[in-house]
Write an enzyme that holds these catalytic residues in place. Structure first.
Site, mmCIF file in Angstrom:
data_model
loop_
_atom_site.group_PDB
_atom_site.id
_atom_site.type_symbol
_atom_site.label_atom_id
_atom_site.label_comp_id
_atom_site.label_asym_id
_atom_site.label_seq_id
_atom_site.Cartn_x
_atom_site.Cartn_y
_atom_site.Cartn_z
ATOM 1 C CE LYS A 86 -127.439 15.743 46.739
ATOM 2 N NZ LYS A 86 -128.648 15.299 47.356
HETATM 3 C C1 LIG Z 1 -129.236 15.033 48.726
HETATM 4 C C2 LIG Z 1 -130.276 13.992 48.821
HETATM 5 C C3 LIG Z 1 -131.515 14.260 49.416
HETATM 6 C C4 LIG Z 1 -131.802 15.509 50.191
HETATM 7 O O1 LIG Z 1 -131.751 16.654 49.512
HETATM 8 P P1 LIG Z 1 -131.659 18.027 50.344
HETATM 9 O O2 LIG Z 1 -131.869 19.055 49.298
HETATM 10 O O3 LIG Z 1 -130.294 18.064 50.961
HETATM 11 O O4 LIG Z 1 -132.738 17.979 51.353
HETATM 12 C C5 LIG Z 1 -132.492 13.284 49.364
HETATM 13 N N1 LIG Z 1 -132.263 12.097 48.786
HETATM 14 C C6 LIG Z 1 -131.080 11.800 48.232
HETATM 15 C C7 LIG Z 1 -130.909 10.462 47.594
HETATM 16 C C8 LIG Z 1 -130.049 12.726 48.248
HETATM 17 O O5 LIG Z 1 -128.864 12.412 47.712
#
Ligand SMILES: *Cc1c(COP(=O)(O)O)cnc(C)c1O
Length: 319
Positions: free
Chosen positions: A119
């Site tokens: 992210k």
């Molecule tokens: C990465 C992601 C998540 C989950 O996030 P985590 O921090 O890994 O639990 C949820 N929704 C979307 C669309 C994502 O890309």
């Protein structure tokens, strides 16, 4: 999902074109996921499909701002108001995204962000919840640390030991100071990283305009795209190569790619538990079978982007 306080078995409408975590969060809270198809152009939940999926047991909508493209929050919030539904926004791709000048994650009752390694702010693992209701956020805080009524820090204050009370059965979802120390220094770079990804994005748009690949939708007037993922559609009939062979060819050219995402009902767990078939959500199915995410990182140089452009151009059929 737990802090929203929905009764067990409540239905939550979400998108089939998302990471499995979106649906798993609904399941872990004892709630029932209901998929509504996406708009084939924006790849976001289609408000008309949300309306069509509403039943007497629907209690919430969980939109995902896919790839950073803000959902149509005007229409989604209007539907939620009309039917008395909670809205929980999945902003994992959308730290920078805005809808009509307002940051996404601030429309619904909750906005959920991820600081996972893929992210735009990274703390190794972790994330952030925004909420409009102070009681909801207070509950989320308690849930995040075992269900204890005072957070761990306050147990050891200057005033001596204070007893805490366990008021519900919580989780271990607190952010460590160590993670926060890593994340806080990235906040100042969010904008400049976004601007660089946007440059690369526009470069790709221009370079691929005459190729037979499908390109990501531009943000609507008055919105701001997070430019988290640059996804192209490789339709075998138009490109002369299947999506999976395209991925293979990119790998051979030493360029990393991603798939965001095979639609949720492609996975055996959901097929077995709910009897879902990908064909029930045809737009998400097609997008999931054609989509390829190209490299998009502020660390990329212009030469890196040029290598990607040349590889894609060499791999797809020329018209
Ligand atoms: C990465 C992601 C998540 C989950 O996030 P985590 O921090 O890994 O639990 C949820 N929704 C979307 C669309 C994502 O890309």
């Amino acid at each position: 999902m737990v802090a929203a306080g929905l009764e067990p078995g409540s239905e939550v409408i979400t998108t089939p074109l998302t990471f499995c975590a979106t649906v798993n969060a609904i399941l872990h809270a004892g709630l029932s996921p209901v998929l509504a198809d996406v708009d084939p152009f924006t790849q976001n939940l289609d408000p008309a499909a949300i309306e069509a999926a509403i039943t007497p047991r629907t209690r919430a909508i969980l939109p995902v701002h896919f790839a950073g493209h803000p959902c149509d929050m005007g229409r989604i919030m209007a539907i939620a108001e009309r039917h008395g539904l909670v809205v929980i926004e999945d902003c994992a791709h959308a730290i920078e995204s805005e809808y009509r000048g307002q940051a996404v994650g601030t429309f619904g009752d909750f906005g959920c962000f991820s600081f996972y390694v893929t992210k735009n702010v990274v703390t190794g693992e972790g994330g952030m919840i925004l909420g409009r209701d102070e009681e909801h956020i207070a509950r989320a805080r308690i849930l995040a640390l075992h269900g204890m009524s005072k957070d761990a820090w306050h147990r050891f204050g200057d005033k001596g030991y204070r007893h805490y009370q366990v008021v519900e059965c919580g989780f271990k979802y607190n952010m460590m100071d160590l993670q926060a120390a890593i994340g806080i220094h990235q906040l100042g770079r969010v904008e400049q990283n976004w601007a660089r990804r946007r440059e690369l994005w526009l470069r790709y748009d221009q370079a691929f305009a005459n190729l037979p690949v499908g390109l990501p939708a531009a943000a609507e007037e008055g919105t701001r795209h997070g430019h988290h993922l640059y996804t192209i559609m490789v339709d075998e009939a138009r490109c002369g190569i299947s999506r999976d062979d395209f991925l293979e060819a990119m790998n051979t050219a030493r360029i990393g790619t991603g798939v965001h995402y095979l639609s949720v009902p492609e996975h055996p767990y959901y097929q077995q538990r709910f009897g879902w078939r990908p064909e029930q959500w045809p737009h998400a199915m097609r997008l999931g079978r054609q989509t390829v995410s190209l490299p998009l990182s502020p660390a990329m140089t212009d030469a890196d982007a040029q290598r990607v452009v040349e590889a894609v151009t060499a791999i797809v059929r020329h018209t």
